[in-house]
Each structure stands twice: as structure tokens, then as C-alpha cells.
Design a protein around this motif. Sequence first.
Motif, PDB file in Angstrom:
ATOM      1  N   LYS A 162       0.756  -1.090   0.016  1.00 13.88           N
ATOM      2  CA  LYS A 162       0.009  -0.074   0.056  1.00 13.88           C
ATOM      3  C   LYS A 162       0.815   1.283   0.125  1.00 13.88           C
ATOM      4  CE  LYS A 162      -4.122  -2.091   2.209  1.00 13.88           C
ATOM      5  NZ  LYS A 162      -5.127  -2.011   3.298  1.00 13.88           N
ATOM      6  N   THR A 163       2.306   1.289  -0.317  1.00 17.74           N
ATOM      7  CA  THR A 163       2.889   2.124  -0.295  1.00 17.74           C
ATOM      8  C   THR A 163       2.456   3.081  -1.565  1.00 17.74           C
ATOM      9  OG1 THR A 163       4.727   0.936   1.051  1.00 17.74           O
ATOM     10  CG2 THR A 163       5.336   2.990  -0.403  1.00 17.74           C
ATOM     11  N   PRO A 164       2.340   4.417  -1.303  1.00 15.96           N
ATOM     12  CA  PRO A 164       2.255   5.147  -2.594  1.00 15.96           C
ATOM     13  C   PRO A 164       3.501   5.442  -3.446  1.00 15.96           C
ATOM     14  CG  PRO A 164       1.782   6.350  -0.439  1.00 15.96           C
ATOM     15  CD  PRO A 164       2.235   5.168  -0.256  1.00 15.96           C
ATOM     16  N   PHE A 165       2.952   4.878  -5.015  1.00 15.85           N
ATOM     17  CA  PHE A 165       3.944   4.910  -5.832  1.00 15.85           C
ATOM     18  C   PHE A 165       3.573   5.761  -6.881  1.00 15.85           C
ATOM     19  CE2 PHE A 165       6.303   3.057  -9.344  1.00 15.85           C
ATOM     20  CZ  PHE A 165       7.327   2.091  -8.733  1.00 15.85           C
ATOM     21  N   ILE A 166       4.586   6.868  -7.314  1.00  9.17           N
ATOM     22  CA  ILE A 166       4.159   7.642  -8.101  1.00  9.17           C
ATOM     23  C   ILE A 166       4.953   7.361  -9.461  1.00  9.17           C
ATOM     24  CG2 ILE A 166       4.359  10.368  -8.881  1.00  9.17           C
ATOM     25  CD1 ILE A 166       3.809  10.919  -6.166  1.00  9.17           C
ATOM     26  N   MET A 167       4.693   7.149 -10.471  1.00  7.75           N
ATOM     27  CA  MET A 167       5.274   7.163 -11.669  1.00  7.75           C
ATOM     28  C   MET A 167       5.971   8.454 -12.414  1.00  7.75           C
ATOM     29  SD  MET A 167       4.351   4.814 -15.267  1.00  7.75           S
ATOM     30  CE  MET A 167       3.466   6.372 -15.935  1.00  7.75           C
ATOM     31  N   ILE A 168       7.038   8.290 -12.699  1.00  2.35           N
ATOM     32  CA  ILE A 168       7.562   9.525 -13.590  1.00  2.35           C
ATOM     33  C   ILE A 168       8.140   8.915 -14.955  1.00  2.35           C
ATOM     34  CG2 ILE A 168       9.519  11.092 -13.610  1.00  2.35           C
ATOM     35  CD1 ILE A 168       9.542  11.115 -10.742  1.00  2.35           C
ATOM     36  N   SER A 169       7.538   9.636 -16.018  1.00  2.00           N
ATOM     37  CA  SER A 169       8.027   9.074 -17.333  1.00  2.00           C
ATOM     38  C   SER A 169       7.893  10.364 -18.407  1.00  2.00           C
ATOM     39  CB  SER A 169       6.993   7.831 -17.710  1.00  2.00           C
ATOM     40  OG  SER A 169       7.200   7.491 -19.005  1.00  2.00           O
TER      41      SER A 169
END
Length: 283
Positions: free
Chosen positions: A78-85
Amino acid sequence: MPIRILVVDDASFIRDMVKKHLRDRIADVEVIDAVDGNRALAAMKQQTMDLILSDWEMPNMSGEELLRVVRSDERTAKTPFIMISSRGDRDHVVKAIQSGVSDYLSKPFTPDELLRKVFKQLKLIGKSPTASAPRSAGTQGIAFASVDVLTGGREAVVTATPASAASAPPSAEKQNPVARQVKGKAQLRFANNLTCACVVRDISLQSFSGLIQRTDRLPALFDQAVVDIELGDQKELARLNGYVHTLQAGDNRVDTQVIKITVRFVDNDMDKFEVLSKYIAQR
């Protein structure tokens, strides 16, 4: 306890920039960085992370592969995961969301866009950070100034070179491939929805220079840049991440309508190097 944020990107320029923005604007934050997914996992074994900011296209272990491992572990599921692309097409974003990302940040991005996403995700897990006042740019001055500030409001455009490049040892310069004269087309993408069509003139595995049309809005030195290079008749693109290294008037006139721009690449992805090498070889 401090808020721990893990920043994962194969480009040191991007990692350093993100770390600076987070440390400047979030009080009591601890930022850990990793060059790829494998090192990110090693860092997470040593300490718990409150938020993960990860590039999507990385060597060794991609952001998508990292996300799968994170979501499969009950400790980090449940750790927030922000994708950067640097890819912003709809299919790519949809696939990322289906894979389980919490949010999406497209390169290039502004500090405000980054912080807005980070604050939102931390708030959702009950860790609303305390914002601190932005630090003064101090002696960084021209590195983060706009072209108007650099020229004192005049219409001439100046050239500037980072101190780190100027002080590089001669041996480093000899290791770089010689730039070749080529003709090609590219699109440059900057933060705040600024895009510029560009004629490519010189290119190597480290950087490229080209010509853009002068407009009311111009990028600043050291701004993030995504370079979309057209590879051929198929309109296939090579997406490369970099930063603005120099800006210069296209000719010796104050009313010049052409700007020379040099972008230095920051990717360390061998797949991207291979694509770029083939492009150079074909020219």
C-alpha cells in the motif's frame, strides 16, 4: 519521525533535482535515492519508505517491474508509488494505472507539479507534510533564471555553460564521441506545456544541438527537456531526457528569429543509447 521518500531514476540529474525540490519545500523529510529498481529494493529492505517516486524506463529493472515487486510484498503493498515518465500517451498511462501506480508525473515537470503530487499521496496515508518556505536561489542566479532575466529584459540571447562542464578534465572530453553533422527533426518538450519544433544539426550520445524558432516563451538554462527525435518515415520517436545546456542567438542581430539550443542527455539506458547510435549511424 521524518517522512521518508525514495527517488528512483537512472539519471543523476533528475534524482538530484527531485531531491532538491523535496528538501527545499518539505520540512523534516529524508530523501533516499537509487539508480535502478534493484538498488531501490535493497534500500527498502533497510528502512520503510512512506512514498516512492520512480522513473518508468530504467535499465536492469524497469519501474513497472519494481512496482510489481512492491505491490506483491505485504509490507509495501500500500506504499504510494508515483510513476515518472517521458511518455505521456494515453495507453501508456492506462497501463501504468492498471499495474497499480498511485499517480503519474510526466517529464518534464515543474517543482509545483512534483510537490502537488507528493503532498496529495502523503495526505492520503495520513502523513501530511509541513511545507517550508522555498529557499532562496542565492548564487545559483542565472542557472534558474529566465532568458529575459539573463538578458536584463533586452532581446539578445546569451550563452552560458555550467561550471561543472567548464572544469571537466581534458580526458573526459576525449572520451566523448565526436558530434556528427546531421539533418533531422525533433520536438523539444519542457515544463508548463512548452513545446518547440527543432531542426537537429549536431548530435552525439551525450548531447545534441539544433535550431528553434524564437517565441515569447523560451526555456531557461538547466530546464528539464524531453527530446522526441523522429527516426524515419514511420514517424517513430526516440524519447531522450536531458537539460538545456546552452542558448544562443541564431545570428548576430538583436531581432533574430532563430535560437541555437544545446541539450545534454542524462539517460543511462543502454536501449536508448542503441537507438540513438543507429540514428547517428544512418546519417
